[in-house]
Design a protein around this motif. Structure first.
Motif, short mmCIF file in Angstrom:
data_model
loop_
_atom_site.label_atom_id
_atom_site.label_comp_id
_atom_site.label_asym_id
_atom_site.label_seq_id
_atom_site.Cartn_x
_atom_site.Cartn_y
_atom_site.Cartn_z
N ILE A 22 0.88 -1.30 0.04
CA ILE A 22 0.13 0.08 -0.08
C ILE A 22 0.89 1.10 -0.07
O ILE A 22 2.12 1.14 0.41
N LYS A 31 4.32 0.44 1.67
CA LYS A 31 4.47 -0.53 2.88
C LYS A 31 3.98 -1.89 2.26
O LYS A 31 2.91 -2.10 1.71
N LEU A 33 2.36 -5.29 3.10
CA LEU A 33 1.69 -5.94 4.00
C LEU A 33 1.74 -7.49 3.86
O LEU A 33 1.94 -8.31 5.11
N PRO A 52 3.59 -12.73 14.71
CA PRO A 52 3.32 -11.90 15.58
C PRO A 52 2.14 -10.86 15.41
O PRO A 52 1.81 -10.78 14.27
N SER A 53 1.57 -9.97 16.19
CA SER A 53 0.64 -9.32 15.81
C SER A 53 1.04 -8.18 14.86
O SER A 53 2.03 -7.59 14.83
N GLY A 54 0.13 -8.02 13.83
CA GLY A 54 0.45 -7.02 12.77
C GLY A 54 1.42 -7.76 11.60
O GLY A 54 1.85 -7.14 10.76
N SER A 55 1.53 -9.16 11.71
CA SER A 55 2.44 -9.78 10.62
C SER A 55 1.51 -9.98 9.20
O SER A 55 2.23 -10.51 8.58
N GLY A 56 0.02 -9.92 9.43
CA GLY A 56 -0.47 -9.89 8.21
C GLY A 56 -1.66 -10.92 8.21
O GLY A 56 -1.99 -11.45 7.00
N LYS A 57 -1.73 -11.79 9.19
CA LYS A 57 -2.81 -12.90 9.40
C LYS A 57 -4.33 -12.48 8.66
O LYS A 57 -4.62 -13.17 7.81
N THR A 58 -4.70 -11.53 9.38
CA THR A 58 -5.84 -11.19 9.08
C THR A 58 -6.19 -10.66 7.68
O THR A 58 -6.93 -11.15 6.84
N THR A 59 -4.96 -9.97 7.15
CA THR A 59 -5.04 -9.71 5.96
C THR A 59 -4.86 -10.76 4.86
O THR A 59 -5.65 -10.64 3.67
N PRO A 70 -7.11 -3.04 1.67
CA PRO A 70 -7.10 -1.68 1.32
C PRO A 70 -7.20 -1.42 -0.25
O PRO A 70 -6.50 -2.14 -0.87
N HIS A 72 -6.11 1.38 -1.31
CA HIS A 72 -5.14 2.07 -1.89
C HIS A 72 -3.86 1.22 -2.20
O HIS A 72 -2.76 1.65 -2.18
N GLN A 100 -12.56 -11.75 13.53
CA GLN A 100 -11.84 -11.52 14.86
C GLN A 100 -12.74 -10.81 15.70
O GLN A 100 -12.70 -11.10 16.90
N GLU A 182 -8.65 -15.91 14.65
CA GLU A 182 -8.53 -15.91 16.26
C GLU A 182 -9.67 -16.53 16.80
O GLU A 182 -10.16 -15.93 17.77
N HIS A 215 -2.96 -17.30 18.21
CA HIS A 215 -1.87 -16.61 18.85
C HIS A 215 -1.47 -17.96 19.80
O HIS A 215 -2.28 -18.30 20.39
#
Ligand SMILES: Nc1ncnc2c1ncn2[C@@H]1O[C@H](COP(=O)(O)OP(=O)(O)OP(=O)(O)O)[C@@H](O)[C@H]1O
Ligand SMILES: [Mg+2]
Length: 625
Positions: A22, A31, A33, A52-59, A70, A72, A100, A182, A215
């Protein structure tokens, strides 16, 4: 091969080189993702997605499920079912997604929540009951099956139980692919193990593919998965069977100590977020961990070609098995299949109506609080404008009363926003899971609201009409009810439209309040149409629903009523009855610039405005779905 019908049997779910980057802004750097993430699953397999949190699992889950990503950003890669590119509608048909965040209807019980989802998924009545009970039991919710989920005013089941209920309500439709984001958050280790064991059992029994972000699972929970993908900063560190994890990391030079939870060890290895700092030693730790992570990325990248050849070997083996999968395409999910689209929509509307009916009976916030509020408002109005007689001094207070009842009733439709937003969030979830669309949602919402709005109009009218002493006439009373009813339906339709524009409590509340303020100002009472400037007169005045309601009520009250002038025979309004020291009500209407009483036309315009608001909401929801 037809991949667009529900009868597609999912024999393989594969994603290849998924990358998403993005542009955060004009000055910010691009960035990434997700970076070249691949994997594949066969029916009956259950995969853990870890990082880890923010590593892109949900994405990643969102991309695989064709959910919102996203706008953009630039997305590359392929998601394939049976070697064919997936479409959003196909994924909707064959999969279910547990998000989640839970979005459940607070006034339904656990059993009703699962049962309504089973009905919406088209599970036939013959074995729906058994299926629902079995699903509830397997998720450990049997003791809570009759308990309500809970609303802000009524305490319900616990957070962990809500999580399990969200899973149950999606599993009951037995999708071919189940995405779980999760599923064990909020659960203790025993409950987590129970839930994952149950998911694994159902996956094996039903040949379901399960992808589950998770997690910190305990060792025993980790061992339940067939496969695992580790992500860090959107890149793959490992993807393969759980059994090979220890060997792979050992061969890569990061042996997992014996008696150590492998997933915990790996997550610690690949999580560098909390090693960042300004102190010198923390910088060292950060650099060290970054080196390890880059090494793991590189080693995994180097291993890729051998994996590709493994996949090809698998494919070869399948072909040698007679290619049975290629021909056998008829997977029939246990559902009622309506050939006729109209019948299907009617069935969905019917189910949603039943669901809303339960909600309307139980949800204090949705209806009862509003009824009490309107009743309080009616009593307040009745006591302030108490038993006004025919004196000319009361003409203005009567007009004010009519304006107040119409305008304030519409204004208070903002109280419906929380209940609508709750329905909206379950609609978004259900729609993404292919259960029903915006037409069924908005139609059922409209139908269920009508009797309730009529009841409010009637209660309000009974109290105010007689307390304020409006024109003594049964027809006059029922017209008063009619105008109020149309007013409320239009106000609620506008509120729903605003919520559809911005489905957020504060924004939709502000928009609705602003719009109501606008309609009050330009409706011809606060500033008469004779004085209103051309901009407002030729634009908003004509589409102001409150204006038609106010005009209708004014004619209803004044066109057939006569008022007394004062003791010196001074009349505030000049009318043919002046010689008798009286004022014909029509003189009041003329003074405001009103011509004829076109009640049919005005009611028609109100119905059109209601339709336009509803259509606008439908278009917005359709565009977003
Ligand atoms: N719409 C977006 N715009 C910008 N960045 C986004 C967007 N959506 C996600 N991200 C970023 O992508 C990264 C991955 O987010 P994601 O939600 O997939 O993480 P996650 O692994 O699911 O984390 P968690 O375990 O905390 O749920 C995060 O850095 C997040 O800030
Ligand atoms: Mg997440």
């Amino acid at each position: 091969m037809n991949t667009t019908t529900r009868q597609t049997k999912v024999k393989e779910f594969l994603w290849k080189d998924i990358s998403l980057s993005i542009e955060p802004g004009k000055k910010g750097a691009k960035k990434c993702l997700l970076d070249n993430v691949s994997g594949s699953l066969k029916p009956g397999e259950i995969m853990a997605l870890m990082g880890p949190s923010g590593s892109g699992k949900t994405t990643l889950l969102n991309i695989l499920a064709h959910r919102k990503v996203p706008t953009h950003g630039s997305l590359d890669g392929e998601v394939l079912i049976n070697n064919n590119p997936t479409t959003r509608s196909l994924i909707k048909e064959v999969s279910a997604y547990v998000e989640q965040e839970d979005s459940l209807i607070g006034s339904l019980t656990v059993r009703e929540t699962v049962d309504f989802n089973a009905r919406l998924a088209g599970i036939p009545k013959a074995y729906r009951h058994e299926l629902v009970e079995e699903t509830i039991r397997s998720l450990g919710l049997k003791d809570q099956s009759g308990v309500q989920v809970g609303t802000p005013l009524q305490k319900g089941i616990s957070g962990g139980q809500k999580r399990r209920l969200s899973i149950a309500s999606q599993m009951v439709s037995k999708p071919s692919i189940l995405f779980l984001d999760e599923p064990t958050s909020g659960l203790d280790s025993v409950a987590s193990k129970e839930v994952i064991s149950m998911i694994k059992r159902v996956a094996e029994e039903e040949n379901m593919i399960v992808i589950c972000s998770i997690h910190q699972p305990s060792t025993s929970v980790f061992q339940l998965f067939d496969k695992v993908t580790f992500l860090s900063k959107g890149k793959m560190v490992y993807a393969g069977t759980v059994n090979d994890v220890v060997d792979y990391f050992g061969s890569a030079g990061y042996s997992i100590p014996v008696h150590y939870n492998p997933s915990e060890y790996i997550l610690d290895l690949i999580n560098i977020d909390f090693s960042t700092g300004t102190e010198g030693c923390q910088d060292d730790e950060y650099n060290q961990k970054e080196l390890v992570l880059n090494d793991l990325f590189e080693k995994w990248d180097n291993r890729r070609p051998s994996l590709t050849s493994e996949a090809k070997e698998d494919e070869q083996e399948e072909k040698q098995d007679g290619g049975a999968l290629a021909e056998e395409e008829t997977y029939v999910r246990p559902c009622i299949r309506f050939k006729n689209y109209f019948l299907k929509e009617c069935n969905r509307i019917n189910i949603l109506l039943k669901r809303s009916l339960i909600k309307s009976r139980r949800d204090l916030l949705a209806y009862y609080v509003r009824i009490v509020m309107y009743l309080g408002l009616a009593i307040m109005m009745g006591t302030v404008w108490l038993r006004l007689d025919n004196d000319q001094d009361n003409i203005q207070p009567f007009m004010n009363a009519l304006f107040f009842s119409g305008a304030f009733m519409s204004f208070m439709s903002v109280a419906y926003i929380p209940a609508f937003l709750e329905d909206y969030s379950s609609y978004v979830k259900d729609n993404a899971n292919g259960l029903y669309g915006p037409f069924a949602f908005l139609t059922s919402n409209f139908i269920i609201g009508l009797p309730f709005l009529f009841a409010i109009s009637l209660i309000f009218s009974i109290v105010t009409y007689f307390m304020c002493n409006f024109r003594h006439s049964a027809i006059g009373f029922w017209y008063y009810v009619m105008w109020l009813f149309l007013d409320l339906v239009a106000a609620e339709s506008m509120t729903i439209f605003m919520c559809s524009v911005f489905p957020n409590f504060v924004v939709s509340l502000s928009l609705t309040a602003f719009a109501n303020g606008l309609w009050m100002s330009v409706g011809g009472f606060l500033v008469s149409q004779k004085v209103l400037n051309v901009f407002w007169y030729y634009t908003f005045y004509w589409i102001d629903y409150q204006r038609y309601v106010f005009q209708g009520m004014m004619f209803n009250e004044f066109s057939e009523r006569v008022y007394r002038c004062n003791s010196e025979c001074y009349c505030m309004y000049n009318s043919p009855l002046a010689s008798q020291c009286k004022i014909a009500g029509n003189a009041v209407l003329q003074n405001l610039g009103y011509g004829e009483y076109k009640k049919g036309l005005w009611a028609g315009i109100l119905i059109v405005l209601i339709f336009v608001y509803r259509l606008g909401s439908y278009i917005l929801l359709k565009l977003r779905s």
